[in-house]
Design a protein around this motif. Structure first.
Motif: not given
Lengths: 119, 112
Positions: A4, A6, A21-23, A25, A35, A76-78, A80, A96
């Motif tokens: 994760l 941020e 935002t937290c992406v 993967s 989440w 976007k696999n994220q 916020s 996150c």
């Protein structure tokens, strides 16, 4: 490997809106996890902010509920965080994290990002 | 909200000795399903928290068996046997019974 990360502005003006935002993967955000956002003022302890399930269900800390919105973007696999009407008291490292229901815990965390509220 | 209280807040330990941290909750964390909804985290200097123990006594993946968790409905203990230099940091308990999840104040473990 679940990761994760941020991202967002490191400086926000008082009365403004904090947006992070937290992406995610290594795993689809659409899996059955909550989440989560947690924050830590400088030199202080941890505070749970809130969480979102992929279907859109949210839970917020009552102490922040009137100012917080957590959303998810599956494409976007994220996910916020938005916190409005910020003051200096909102200055903190924002993390996150992933909550796994089976183990009832926050098992993966991002590295955190410092947000300072100042004019 | 459930209030979590840790003690001590500062814990100096000699390498090789054992250490214990106590965590008390303002209401029982024992669920009717038999699980105890209490987690332990370690925040090493400059890092994000990392999971050590979940559901009161289960070690997370990769956590050395020197770390153990125990406890009843409102009183929980994290024990570290044979403390090593890498164990330095702030230890937090967190209840996982219901939202809002809340954390203890943290216990700062340092090496003598």
């Amino acid at each position: 490997q679940v990761q994760l990360q941020e991202s967002g502005p490191g400086l926000v003006k008082p009365s403004g809106t904090l947006s992070l935002t937290c992406v995610v993967s290594g795993v689809s955000i659409s899996t059955s996890h909550w989440w989560t956002w947690v924050r830590q003022p400088p030199g202080k302890g941890l505070e749970w902010i809130g969480e979102i399930f992929p279907g859109g269900t949210t839970n917020y800390n009552p102490s922040l509920k009137s100012r917080v919105t957590i959303s998810v973007d599956k494409s976007k696999n994220q996910f916020s965080l938005k916190l409005n009407s910020v003051t200096a008291a909102d200055t903190a490292v924002y993390y996150c994290a992933r909550w796994t229901t089976l183990t009832a815990t926050l098992d993966y965390w991002g590295q955190g990002t410092l947000v300072t509220v100042s004019a | 909200d459930i209030v979590m209280t840790q003690s001590p807040l500062s814990l100096p330990v000699t390498p090789g000795e054992s250490a214990s941290i106590s965590c008390r909750s303002s209401q029982s964390l024992l669920h009717s399903n038999g699980n105890k909804y209490l987690d332990w985290f370690l925040q090493k200097p400059g890092q994000s928290p990392q999971l050590l123990i979940y559901l009161g006594s289960n070690r997370a993946s990769g956590v050395p068996d020197r770390f153990s968790g125990s406890g009843s409905g409102t009183e929980f203990t994290l024990k570290i046997s044979r403390v090593e230099a890498e164990d330095v940091g702030v230890y937090y308990c967190m209840h996982a019974l219901e939202t809002p999840y809340t954390f203890g104040q943290g216990t700062n473990l340092e090496i003598k």
